[in-house]
Enzyme design. Structure first.
Site, PDB file in Angstrom:
ATOM      1  N   GLY A  53       0.837  -1.185   0.000  1.00  0.00           N
ATOM      2  CA  GLY A  53       0.000   0.000   0.000  1.00  0.00           C
ATOM      3  C   GLY A  53       0.874   1.238   0.000  1.00  0.00           C
ATOM      4  N   CYS A  54       0.452   2.296   0.676  1.00  0.00           N
ATOM      5  CA  CYS A  54       1.214   3.540   0.718  1.00  0.00           C
ATOM      6  C   CYS A  54       2.640   3.274   1.183  1.00  0.00           C
ATOM      7  CB  CYS A  54       0.537   4.545   1.654  1.00  0.00           C
ATOM      8  SG  CYS A  54       1.440   6.102   1.815  1.00  0.00           S
ATOM      9  N   PHE A  55       3.619   3.735   0.417  1.00  0.00           N
ATOM     10  CA  PHE A  55       4.999   3.369   0.728  1.00  0.00           C
ATOM     11  C   PHE A  55       5.622   4.155   1.878  1.00  0.00           C
ATOM     12  CE2 PHE A  55       6.272   5.665  -3.542  1.00  0.00           C
ATOM     13  CZ  PHE A  55       5.849   6.882  -3.051  1.00  0.00           C
ATOM     14  N   TRP A  56       4.972   5.206   2.350  1.00  0.00           N
ATOM     15  CA  TRP A  56       5.551   5.981   3.452  1.00  0.00           C
ATOM     16  C   TRP A  56       5.690   5.142   4.714  1.00  0.00           C
ATOM     17  CZ3 TRP A  56       1.682  10.629   2.770  1.00  0.00           C
ATOM     18  CH2 TRP A  56       2.033  11.360   1.615  1.00  0.00           C
ATOM     19  N   HIS A 207      -0.321   1.823   8.330  1.00  0.00           N
ATOM     20  CA  HIS A 207       0.291   0.531   8.617  1.00  0.00           C
ATOM     21  C   HIS A 207       0.333   0.268  10.119  1.00  0.00           C
ATOM     22  CE1 HIS A 207       1.751   1.272   4.506  1.00  0.00           C
ATOM     23  NE2 HIS A 207       1.760  -0.032   4.414  1.00  0.00           N
TER      24      HIS A 207
END
Length: 215
Positions: A53-56, A207
């Site tokens: 998902g969002c890589f941050w 996350h």
């Protein structure tokens, strides 16, 4: 739906945006670890690519893992050359938001790296993580060695059993050798994305422990 409106449909290479010849300039060093962001890597180190998902938030999970030498975020698994973040978010590049994990196998096991992967996102939702919807948010593991590929497939079977025990659904994670993922290239994301949650401590992150323990 009209083309471009269904972000959960995986496009073909012929449909991908053209991209550009030159990539983004990024910092030489990891903002947290102080290690290089680009190869060459120290002898004996290996590279694994994961999409959660969002890589941050995904990147932070790995830079906080002992034995990980360097991390970076980028785009992989599609066909657009040197895509921008805005282009990737249209789902018209074919890429997944991806974390490059450079690690020392003598200090951290693949079991540990895959435990971080499975436990900290929902691998049962196809092309989405929570409210983030689109093929760029798909769950993926892109391997660089035969050993990684075997271990990744084994870890999927192990975690599927753990999910089933708790009544959760089927894993949708894409697990393929990196060279078979789209054009096989990891494109570094714009510099402001690198180490984003260190630069922006209150930034968006979805996350955390998700559904079941991998152990």
């Amino acid at each position: 739906m009209l083309f471009g409106t269904d972000k959960t449909r995986m496009i073909t290479a012929d449909e991908a945006l053209p991209g550009r010849d030159v990539g983004f300039e990024i910092a030489d060093r990891h903002v947290v670890l102080g290690t290089p962001l680009t190869e060459p890597w120290p002898e004996g180190h290996e590279v694994l690519y994961v999409g959660m998902g969002c890589f941050w938030g995904a990147e932070r999970i790995y830079w906080q893992t002992d034995g990980v030498y360097s991390t970076a975020v980028g785009y992989m698994g599609g066909w657009t050359t040197n895509p921008t973040y805005q282009e990737t978010c249209t789902a018209r590049t074919g890429h997944a938001e991806t974390v490059q994990v450079v690690y020392d196998p003598a200090k951290v096991s693949l079991e540990t790296l895959f435990a971080r992967f499975w436990e900290n996102h929902d691998p049962t939702t196809l092309h989405r993580q929570g409210g983030d919807i689109g093929t760029q948010y798909r769950s993926a593991i892109f391997t660089t060695t035969p050993e990684q590929q075997i271990a990744a497939e084994h870890s999927r079977e192990k975690y599927q059993a753990a999910l089933a025990d708790k009544g959760f659904g089927k894993i949708t994670t894409q697990i393929v050798p990196a060279e078979e993922a789209g054009d096989g290239v990891f494109y570094y994301a714009e510099d402001y994305h690198q180490g984003y949650l260190h630069k922006n401590p209150g930034g968006y992150c979805n996350h955390g422990f998700c559904q079941a323990s991998y152990a």
